[in-house]
Design an enzyme around this catalytic site. Sequence first.
Site, short mmCIF file in Angstrom:
data_model
loop_
_atom_site.label_atom_id
_atom_site.label_comp_id
_atom_site.label_asym_id
_atom_site.label_seq_id
_atom_site.Cartn_x
_atom_site.Cartn_y
_atom_site.Cartn_z
N LEU A 152 41.85 31.27 40.06
CA LEU A 152 43.14 31.97 40.01
C LEU A 152 43.15 33.15 40.99
CD1 LEU A 152 45.67 31.67 38.28
CD2 LEU A 152 44.70 33.35 36.70
N TYR B 217 41.17 39.08 53.61
CA TYR B 217 40.50 39.58 52.40
C TYR B 217 40.77 41.08 52.25
CZ TYR B 217 37.02 39.34 48.65
OH TYR B 217 36.38 39.37 47.42
N ASP C 192 42.28 45.31 28.84
CA ASP C 192 42.72 45.60 30.21
C ASP C 192 41.81 46.72 30.70
OD1 ASP C 192 43.84 46.69 32.48
OD2 ASP C 192 45.91 46.56 31.75
N SER D 82 37.43 29.78 36.18
CA SER D 82 36.89 31.13 36.43
C SER D 82 35.37 31.07 36.64
CB SER D 82 37.15 32.05 35.23
OG SER D 82 38.53 32.26 35.04
N LYS E 133 34.93 45.39 47.53
CA LYS E 133 33.64 44.73 47.25
C LYS E 133 32.48 45.54 47.85
CE LYS E 133 34.83 41.07 44.84
NZ LYS E 133 34.75 41.20 43.37
#
Length: 262
Positions: free
Chosen positions: A195, A156, A64, A19, A163
């Site tokens: 990931l 994307y 979360d 990550s 983004k």
Amino acid sequence: MGSLDGKTALVFGVANDHSISWGIAQALAREGAKLGFSYAGPNLEKRVRPLAESLGATFVEQCDVGSDAEVAQVFARAKEAFGTFDILVHGIAFASREDLAGRFVDTSREGFLLAHNISVYSLVALTRAALPLFPAGGGAVLTLTYYGAEKVVPKYNVMGVAKASLEATMRYLASDLGPQGVRVNAVSAGPIRTLAASGISGFRDYQRSFAGAAPLRRNVTIEDVGNAAAFLCSDAARAITGEVVYVDSGYNIMGMQTAEES
Ligand code: NAD
């Protein structure tokens, strides 16, 4: 003596040792920051806890970010553990796999809202919750973005649109919070195999053409992003807010991206 001695950072977004947030956490720790970690759900704890402990962190809490109750709870626990903290790292994004393939025009309402809720609104929610815990002098918030916010990157799709919204959100937060000394910045990282990236179809090809076209002719690493993040979160960057800082081997400056292998 580190540039973050005496600072405490709360890091959201570590899923494993690939990550980007893990690269950031390592750099913050190297510069002297004390760390706390938050992970998305119960099945990640077994990966995140040992990583956190390897940096001496004992605060490892689930959140979360789609749940207001879990956001409130993790900051209540942070208040108990730290009193105040100085740095908030937001390394979180999510979109459905089917929305990261095919055509953007086919994005569902549900997929659009999910990507924006988890990847963008979460920055607002976490920053607002962090505000009462920043010391009187201010704090630093850092998020992670990608070039697909500005230019179309095939596949994307909805994440590029999210983004773009994230970058605007970062600027609006910086404007709101600047008067109280809270700085909000983003690092725009080149493609890194993580990931989250594994959900983007054709990612291997992205990385290959990126390294061929970027001025520095190399892909970037989580260590590269971590080093820039540590600077942005330190007092050395005290006059920098509302900025997107590129850690992308210079890829974004090119007007024409010719795939040239060095
Ligand atoms: P990653 O999969 O390691 O990190 C994404 C994190 O988001 C994971 O820890 C995941 O658990 C978390 N997350 C997802 N849904 C969540 C939820 N509901 N609540 C809380 N956490 C949740 O992948 P990464 O590449 O390190 O991604 C970190 C950030 O960097 C993302 O914003 C991503 O868009 C951005 N980024 C990635 C790249 C890249 O090429 N990998 C490039 C530029 C920017």
